[in-house]
Design an enzyme around this catalytic site. Structure first.
Site, mmCIF file in Angstrom:
data_model
loop_
_atom_site.group_PDB
_atom_site.id
_atom_site.type_symbol
_atom_site.label_atom_id
_atom_site.label_comp_id
_atom_site.label_asym_id
_atom_site.label_seq_id
_atom_site.Cartn_x
_atom_site.Cartn_y
_atom_site.Cartn_z
ATOM 1 N N GLU A 36 0.452 -18.819 32.282
ATOM 2 C CA GLU A 36 1.275 -17.776 31.662
ATOM 3 C C GLU A 36 0.336 -16.977 30.750
ATOM 4 O OE1 GLU A 36 4.571 -19.077 29.226
ATOM 5 O OE2 GLU A 36 5.151 -16.992 28.828
ATOM 6 N N ARG A 263 -1.843 -34.346 31.960
ATOM 7 C CA ARG A 263 -2.615 -33.288 31.311
ATOM 8 C C ARG A 263 -3.748 -33.888 30.504
ATOM 9 N NH1 ARG A 263 0.940 -29.860 29.638
ATOM 10 N NH2 ARG A 263 -0.186 -28.789 28.019
ATOM 11 N N LYS A 273 -0.765 -23.753 22.990
ATOM 12 C CA LYS A 273 -1.097 -22.346 22.755
ATOM 13 C C LYS A 273 -0.418 -21.818 21.499
ATOM 14 C CE LYS A 273 -0.625 -21.247 27.256
ATOM 15 N NZ LYS A 273 -0.516 -20.401 28.449
#
Ligand code: ATP
Ligand code: MG
Length: 555
Positions: A36, A263, A273
């Site tokens: 994104e 992850r 983020k």
């Protein structure tokens, strides 16, 4: 193919799955990396990039770069550009042009209308808070919305008016009509579309309704013909929803296969983020590419190489269970790579003057190996003269027995040059040493073939000729946080390391430093690896410390 596979000792579990499929007759592998564009990429994304592009490479397949740009509130062109730059820098090429989920907005809209027409979606007038309060819990069913049983005609009329801009943000949303009692919370009438009156970086003002990520992601994979939709574990329980959507709108058999992996979590840093954006906005760091950031752009600026990051990704592997990787493993990979490729240079970070009283010449040239780890790197000339700089802490007036550097009456070798012996010091009125006076052994020049040139002394020091020295500014970076898991705390910012940046203004380097270009990396002997900062100019050379020679944090 099998040749490629044999390069590595064992396959990770995703490679094994694909390998098996290929043996069973499956022919193509098509993956994608789907960021994104709401921030810069970090080392966790690098893991996902290496995995997705690596699978394509290993199995002669393809990999797309697709921007999941469904939320114009948080997304910007700056992020799109940085992401493309970072993926290329890491050494990967995506298939054709980059893709955007926003390119599929028309198709997604048509699919939404189809669901409405079939009674599988409805417009809800409630606020998002009300909807959230009706969600229930994993063990308690949710409550059905009072708007759930609107007629198809009413729903299609309202949805078209949402699209036409008749309603304000949050006034209405479109929901899938699935099952408010499903044990999977994602299946409890999830939101498909929300109203956002905001210009989009690609579609401009064409839309004021935007699809949710969950209503976009699976279909985007489908549209692009993705075979393996590799994602992190948190999407595991979104999978039934992706399947549900595709099953309602697609009647062919082909489906992308979703495979989840753990992850990357790294010690001593944060990776969300949102938190990274906070650090940038609140100026705890100089920007997304601050060399202390776990971002790819920060690591690039700090002097990390793409090879070291790819090697790190390979070393940590791919697993199904979450864990935390020690950041010193990443630093090890950087060191290991730079040791092979970085030329050595001498620079004195905290200089004190050393004067060779019995040196009669003006200056001479000594020759030093550029990189002992690289036989092709050759030698370079370094000017030597009567007055040189050495590191202040390489000298002690009254040294303990085990001090193998310079002290009064003791000898050391100046790297690539002569053996000197300290005789006396000069101090300023505060008692600080300003000059160390020495004598040298004329016959001891390194490589001169004399007996004295072979003479062994305990210490070898790096040095810079004073009249040839180039002033440089050094930024010594350390870990950004002094807690190994700052992300575990809401007030993670209280764990910022106050000593993560130390600027040394008065460093002296040998003249060869003038040959460096921004982003070139060298080893300052005995000090560590340093990378020329992008903001360096001819007049001001700034060197960022990439990594120390040894792991200073090791217990
Ligand atoms: P956010 O921090 O906003 O939740 P994100 O880090 O998930 O976002 P995306 O842009 O959605 O960012 O991520 C792009 C891809 O990178 C996704 O497939 C995601 O699973 C993967 N990814 C993100 N963080 C990591 C990580 N720490 N380790 C491995 N893969 C990751
Ligand atoms: Mg995400």
């Amino acid at each position: 193919m099998s040749d490629n596979l044999q390069e590595k000792e064992s396959l990770n579990f995703i490679e094994s799955i694909i390998d098996k499929e290929i043996k069973e007759g499956k022919t193509n592998v098509y993956t994608r990396f789907p960021p994104e564009p709401n921030g810069y990429l970090h080392i966790g994304h690098a893991k996902s990039i290496c995995l997705n592009f690596g699978l394509a490479k290993r199995f002669n397949g393809k990999c797309n770069l697709r921007f999941d740009d469904t939320n114009p509130v948080k997304e910007e062109v700056e992020y799109v550009d940085s992401i493309k730059e970072d993926v290329k820098w890491l050494g990967f090429e995506w298939e054709g042009e980059e893709r955007y989920a926003s390119d599929y907005f028309d198709q997604l809209y048509d699919w939404a209308e189809k669901l409405i027409m079939e009674g599988k979606a409805y417009v809800d007038d409630q606020s998002s808070e009300e909807i959230a309060s009706q969600k229930g819990t994993p063990t308690k069913p949710g409550q059905e919305s009072p708007y759930r049983n609107r007629t198809v005609d009413e729903n299609i009329d309202l949805f078209r008016r949402m699209k036409a801009g008749e309603f304000k943000d949050g006034e209405k949303i479109l929901r899938a009509k699935i099952d408010m009692a499903s044990p999977n919370m994602h299946m409890r009438d999830p939101i498909m579309y929300r109203i956002i009156h905001k210009e989009h970086h690609r579609t401009g003002n064409k839309w004021c309704i935007y699809p949710m990520y969950d209503f976009t992601h699976g279909q985007s994979d489908y549209i692009e013909g993705i075979t393996h939709s590799v994602c992190t574990l948190e999407f595991e329980n979104h999978r039934p929803l992706y399947d549900w959507y595709l099953n309602q709108i697609i009647d062919t058999e082909y489906r992308p296969r979703q495979i989840e992996f753990a992850r990357l979590n790294l010690s001593y840093t944060v990776m969300s983020k949102r938190k990274l954006l906070e650090l940038v906005k609140e100026k705890y760091v100089s920007g997304w590419d601050d060399p202390r950031m776990p971002t790819i752009s920060g690591m690039r600026r700090r002097g990390y190489t793409p090879e070291s990051i790819r090697n790190f990704a390979e070393k940590i592997g791919v697993a199904k269970r979450e864990n935390v990787i020690d950041v010193s493993l990443l630093e090890f990979c950087v060191r290991e790579d730079l040791n092979k490729r970085a030329d050595r240079l001498m620079a004195v970070l905290d200089p004190v003057k050393l004067i060779i009283d019995n040196y009669e010449g003006v200056e001479e040239i000594v020759s030093v190996e550029n990189n002992p780890e690289d036989s092709e790197s050759g030698f370079r000339d370094i000017p030597f003269s009567k007055e040189i700089f050495i590191e202040r802490d390489d000298f002690m007036e009254d040294a303990p027995r085990k001090f193998f550097r310079l002290s009064i009456g003791k000898e050391v070798r100046l790297k690539g040059a002569y053996i000197v012996k300290a005789e006396s010091v000069v101090k300023d009125s505060d008692g600080n040493i300003t000059e160390i006076h020495c004598t040298y052994d004329k016959e001891s020049k390194s490589g001169s073939g004399t007996e004295a040139s072979e003479r062994k002394v305990k210490g070898t020091l790096h040095w810079v000729s004073a009249r040839h020295a180039v002033a440089v500014k050094v930024r010594q970076y350390d870990r950004l946080f002094n807690n190994d898991d700052p992300a575990a705390f809401d007030d993670y910012k209280t764990y910022l390391n106050p000593d993560s940046l130390k600027v040394l203004d008065n460093c002296m380097a040998e003249p060869a430093i003038n040959l460096l270009k921004p982003l070139d990396t060298v080893q300052f002997q005995r000090q560590g690896y340093f990378c020329m900062d992008k903001d360096s100019t001819k007049g001001e050379i700034i060197m960022n410390r990439t990594v120390t020679l040894k792991d200073g944090w090791a217990k």
